[in-house]
Design a protein around this motif. Structure first.
Motif, mmCIF file in Angstrom:
data_model
loop_
_atom_site.group_PDB
_atom_site.id
_atom_site.type_symbol
_atom_site.label_atom_id
_atom_site.label_comp_id
_atom_site.label_asym_id
_atom_site.label_seq_id
_atom_site.Cartn_x
_atom_site.Cartn_y
_atom_site.Cartn_z
ATOM 1 N N GLY A 114 2.038 -6.559 5.182
ATOM 2 C CA GLY A 114 0.806 -6.884 4.277
ATOM 3 C C GLY A 114 0.520 -8.447 4.452
ATOM 4 O O GLY A 114 0.506 -9.115 5.521
ATOM 5 N N SER B 255 -10.461 0.697 -0.313
ATOM 6 C CA SER B 255 -9.273 0.289 0.401
ATOM 7 C C SER B 255 -9.720 -0.864 1.225
ATOM 8 O O SER B 255 -10.780 -1.023 1.579
ATOM 9 C CB SER B 255 -8.610 1.388 1.083
ATOM 10 O OG SER B 255 -9.503 1.673 2.460
ATOM 11 N N SER B 256 -8.476 -1.673 1.525
ATOM 12 C CA SER B 256 -8.748 -2.890 2.234
ATOM 13 C C SER B 256 -9.328 -2.434 3.763
ATOM 14 O O SER B 256 -10.305 -3.006 4.302
ATOM 15 C CB SER B 256 -7.577 -3.593 2.272
ATOM 16 O OG SER B 256 -6.518 -3.002 2.841
ATOM 17 N N SER C 90 -6.782 -4.511 11.900
ATOM 18 C CA SER C 90 -5.889 -3.814 10.984
ATOM 19 C C SER C 90 -4.489 -3.408 11.288
ATOM 20 O O SER C 90 -4.468 -3.138 12.826
ATOM 21 C CB SER C 90 -6.468 -2.710 10.550
ATOM 22 O OG SER C 90 -5.648 -2.032 9.421
ATOM 23 N N ASP D 220 -7.968 -6.488 7.651
ATOM 24 C CA ASP D 220 -7.405 -5.911 6.530
ATOM 25 C C ASP D 220 -6.006 -6.181 6.301
ATOM 26 O O ASP D 220 -4.985 -6.315 7.056
ATOM 27 C CB ASP D 220 -7.410 -4.323 7.060
ATOM 28 C CG ASP D 220 -6.409 -3.505 6.466
ATOM 29 O OD1 ASP D 220 -6.008 -3.797 5.263
ATOM 30 O OD2 ASP D 220 -6.094 -2.477 7.029
ATOM 31 N N CYS D 221 -5.945 -7.237 5.205
ATOM 32 C CA CYS D 221 -4.756 -7.893 4.914
ATOM 33 C C CYS D 221 -3.553 -7.066 4.394
ATOM 34 O O CYS D 221 -2.470 -7.559 4.505
ATOM 35 C CB CYS D 221 -5.129 -9.007 3.934
ATOM 36 S SG CYS D 221 -6.186 -10.473 4.566
ATOM 37 N N MET D 222 -3.888 -5.873 3.830
ATOM 38 C CA MET D 222 -2.861 -5.035 3.181
ATOM 39 C C MET D 222 -2.314 -4.262 4.053
ATOM 40 O O MET D 222 -1.394 -3.495 3.825
ATOM 41 C CB MET D 222 -3.762 -4.397 2.092
ATOM 42 C CG MET D 222 -4.345 -5.263 0.926
ATOM 43 S SD MET D 222 -3.502 -6.691 0.324
ATOM 44 C CE MET D 222 -2.571 -5.877 -0.768
ATOM 45 N N GLY E 144 -8.568 -7.867 0.922
ATOM 46 C CA GLY E 144 -7.324 -7.294 0.253
ATOM 47 C C GLY E 144 -7.492 -7.447 -1.183
ATOM 48 O O GLY E 144 -8.261 -8.030 -1.731
ATOM 49 N N VAL F 215 -5.025 0.401 -1.262
ATOM 50 C CA VAL F 215 -4.618 0.251 0.069
ATOM 51 C C VAL F 215 -4.229 1.727 0.421
ATOM 52 O O VAL F 215 -3.850 2.606 -0.072
ATOM 53 C CB VAL F 215 -3.115 -0.577 -0.133
ATOM 54 C CG1 VAL F 215 -2.411 -0.633 1.066
ATOM 55 C CG2 VAL F 215 -3.393 -1.721 -0.918
#
Length: 339
Positions: free
Chosen positions: A14, A83-84, A102, A7-9, A38, A66
């Motif tokens: 982030g 969402s991411s 995440s 989960d990049c965001m 993301g 996000v």
């Protein structure tokens, strides 16, 4: 090949942290594929800044939404299906990834993970487990750290099974010892829930040590310490506060006068070693155990090395089949330990 969805965001930073952390992690585990989930533009910009581009083992999965760090979990679960965080967990559900990592909203991550992945047979609720350093030079695994404020005796027993199987898998210990956090080591101490939990843990077939107190976590008395999420979260935050206070006190005392500043300079190797041992990044990555899939929660403020450590935790759980071990142990519980 193991695939990890990131989960990049999520988190305070982030893609500025999650993307380089994923690249650092993959450089050490080259047989692992990574899916960066993301906003495509933001993720690919971070990749380009480091001279990288998507490829067979480094894929970008676009997410248009996000989950905010302060967003109510119910709202994130109901309204943020693109969402991411949700898409990364969906990849695990569909078998396109073996684990999700995440740094996002903890409540939302737990709610979405539980809804999408479901709990293992025999497990009422998933729990958050992490490690704390102990005086033996190793780690003590503690759960639950905030997912379940109120717990039944049966759920505390389940936490014991989950913690023991996690340690058995990751630390390769055949029969990890399990302690029940209480206000005293005597059997007569504690409320009715804790007393009943002790009975169930004794009947479970686990290597149950008995009641332990808060200082036993740092003594390394047992491999696993079980408590409800309210107590566990207070314990964790208090421990972090004490660690920061000790570091602050040392800094104040070493800077009171020039003589002490000289002593501080001479003690630089010792101070650096102490700082390294107390660095939260070394222990970053809490496991959401009890799910039919692997989800690891990074601290929201984690830097690149710390987030990479969370990714390594996820990989260890995948390679050692933690959910499978928990399911098998729950299925083998003696009748006396069942509700």
């Amino acid at each position: 090949m193991v695939t990890v969805a990131v989960d990049c965001m999520g988190g305070d930073h982030g893609p500025r942290v999650t993307v380089p952390a994923a690249l650092e992690f993959q450089s050490r585990a080259q047989d692992v594929a990574v899916v960066l989930v993301g906003a495509r533009e933001a993720v690919e910009a971070e990749l380009a800044a480091r001279g990288r581009s998507p490829g067979p083992n480094l894929r970008v999965h676009h997410a248009s939404e996000v989950v905010g760090m302060d967003e109510p979990p119910a709202q994130a679960l109901r309204y943020k299906k693109a969402s991411s965080m949700r898409l990364a967990i969906d990849l695990v559900k569909r078998g396109e990834a073996h684990a999700c990592v995440s740094a996002g909203n903890t409540g939302a991550l737990m709610a979405i993970s539980r809804f999408v992945l479901k709990t293992l047979p025999g497990i009422d609720r998933p729990a958050i487990a992490t490690v704390l350093p102990n005086m033996k030079g190793g780690f003590t695994y503690v759960l639950d750290l905030g997912a379940n404020v109120d717990c039944t005796a049966e759920q505390l027993m389940q936490f014991g099974v989950m913690g023991a199987m996690l340690v058995a898998a990751v630390e390769h210990k055949e029969r990890p010892s399990v302690g029940l956090l209480n206000i005293g080591v005597e059997d007569i101490k504690g409320n009715d829930t804790v007393k009943r939990a002790a009975e169930l843990l004794r009947a479970s077939g686990l290597n149950f040590f008995g009641n332990v107190e808060g200082d036993d976590i740092y003594k390394g008395t047992t491999d696993v310490v079980v408590c409800d999420g309210f107590v566990g979260n207070v314990l964790l935050k208090a421990s972090e506060g004490v660690a920061h206070m000790i570091v602050g006190f040392l800094r104040q005392e070493f800077t009171r006068n020039p003589w002490r500043m000289l002593v501080a300079w001479l003690a630089t190797p010792v101070r650096n070693a102490l700082r390294a041992r107390m660095d939260p990044g070394r222990y970053n990555g809490a496991s959401l155990v009890g799910l039919q899939g692997i989800v690891v929660k990074s601290h929201g403020s984690a830097d690149v090395p710390a987030f990479a450590h969370a990714l390594e935790n996820a990989l260890e759980e995948v390679r050692n089949a933690v959910p499978k071990r928990i399911a098998e142990r729950m299925a083998a519980l003696p009748e006396a330990a069942l509700p």
